[in-house]
Design an enzyme around this catalytic site. Structure first.
Site, PDB file in Angstrom:
ATOM      1  N   SER A 113       1.409  -0.303  -6.993  1.00  0.00           N
ATOM      2  CA  SER A 113       1.125  -0.649  -5.621  1.00  0.00           C
ATOM      3  C   SER A 113       0.941   0.330  -4.518  1.00  0.00           C
ATOM      4  O   SER A 113      -0.250   1.086  -4.811  1.00  0.00           O
ATOM      5  CB  SER A 113       2.651  -1.324  -4.830  1.00  0.00           C
ATOM      6  OG  SER A 113       2.204  -2.237  -3.753  1.00  0.00           O
ATOM      7  N   HIS A 149      -1.986  -6.265  -6.028  1.00  0.00           N
ATOM      8  CA  HIS A 149      -1.425  -7.377  -5.852  1.00  0.00           C
ATOM      9  C   HIS A 149      -2.321  -8.654  -5.751  1.00  0.00           C
ATOM     10  O   HIS A 149      -2.183  -9.654  -4.693  1.00  0.00           O
ATOM     11  CB  HIS A 149      -0.259  -7.560  -4.649  1.00  0.00           C
ATOM     12  CG  HIS A 149       0.625  -6.435  -4.798  1.00  0.00           C
ATOM     13  ND1 HIS A 149       1.350  -6.149  -5.624  1.00  0.00           N
ATOM     14  CD2 HIS A 149       0.859  -5.482  -3.718  1.00  0.00           C
ATOM     15  CE1 HIS A 149       2.264  -5.154  -5.321  1.00  0.00           C
ATOM     16  NE2 HIS A 149       2.021  -4.782  -4.232  1.00  0.00           N
TER      17      HIS A 149
END
Length: 224
Positions: A113, A149
């Site tokens: 991330s 994501h």
């Protein structure tokens, strides 16, 4: 029992270390060096047979010689969280330059991330609030944007396409959750995954729009 997933094990494998325990630096700046995450990572490293060194910058660096500590590692693993805060704190402490020297010396730089976006030119982030925004001042070791994501946050894909189409982001490499991208220098050599049915994507500018190419990742062995 807390264990590392296949992507962490693959990062260690890429380091090529053999004949001793792999040395992994865990950097939790993006979540404010949260102690419970550090404890989980330490337990996972114990189970995996890795030597884990946490690098903490709150309230002050926990190593007298940060550069020597970083350069002594085989792998740097950066936790997710706020990529904007991570970049600001790293730059205050000169960690951006130290990490660049580590990268040039062959240390494997990795993360999830925010810990992925940081290595690129930029990407999409919720660092500034729940509404996704562009971030364009990441470290830029890799000359691309990074979309994380991609399959679990419905706002990421359309924003990446818009930012690539208008030139805010360069060609952008994107991943579904559980997928990793492997680079040799700045060249993308492979996509890998620890989960079935996941993909990686390259989004490029085409006139005033963006086009997306899917890359089928290689499935990593399951970690027992």
């Amino acid at each position: 029992m807390v264990t590392f997933d296949a992507l962490v094990h693959h990062a260690v494998e890429l380091s090529g270390v053999h004949g001793r325990r792999p040395r992994v630096l865990y950097v939790g700046t993006a979540i404010g060096d949260a102690e419970h995450f550090t404890a989980r990572m330490s337990e996972a490293a114990r189970v995996a047979g890795f030597d884990l060194t946490p690098l903490q910058l709150f309230p002050m660096p926990n190593h007298d010689d940060v550069e020597a500590t970083v350069l002594d590692q085989d792998v740097v693993w950066v936790m997710g969280g706020s990529v904007a805060n991570l970049l600001a704190v790293w730059r205050v402490h000169g960690l951006d330059d130290i990490l660049h020297r580590a990268w040039r010396s062959g240390v494997v730089l990795s993360g999830v991330s925010a810990g992925s976006i940081c290595w690129f030119q930029g990407g999409t982030t919720d660092s500034f609030g729940p509404e996704l925004r562009p971030l364009t001042n990441a470290l830029g070791f890799l000359p691309y944007g990074n979309g994380v994501h991609y399959d679990t946050d419905s706002g990421r894909r359309p924003l990446v396409h818009r930012l690539v189409a208008d030139g805010t982001l360069p060609t952008t490499h994107c991943t579904d959750d559980g997928v990793g991208l492997v680079y040799r220098g700045t060249e993308l050599t492979e996509a890998v995954t620890e989960l079935p049915g996941k993909g990686a994507y390259i989004v490029t500018r085409d006139g005033d729009s963006a086009t997306e190419e899917r890359i089928e990742p290689r499935r990593l062995p399951t970690v027992n």
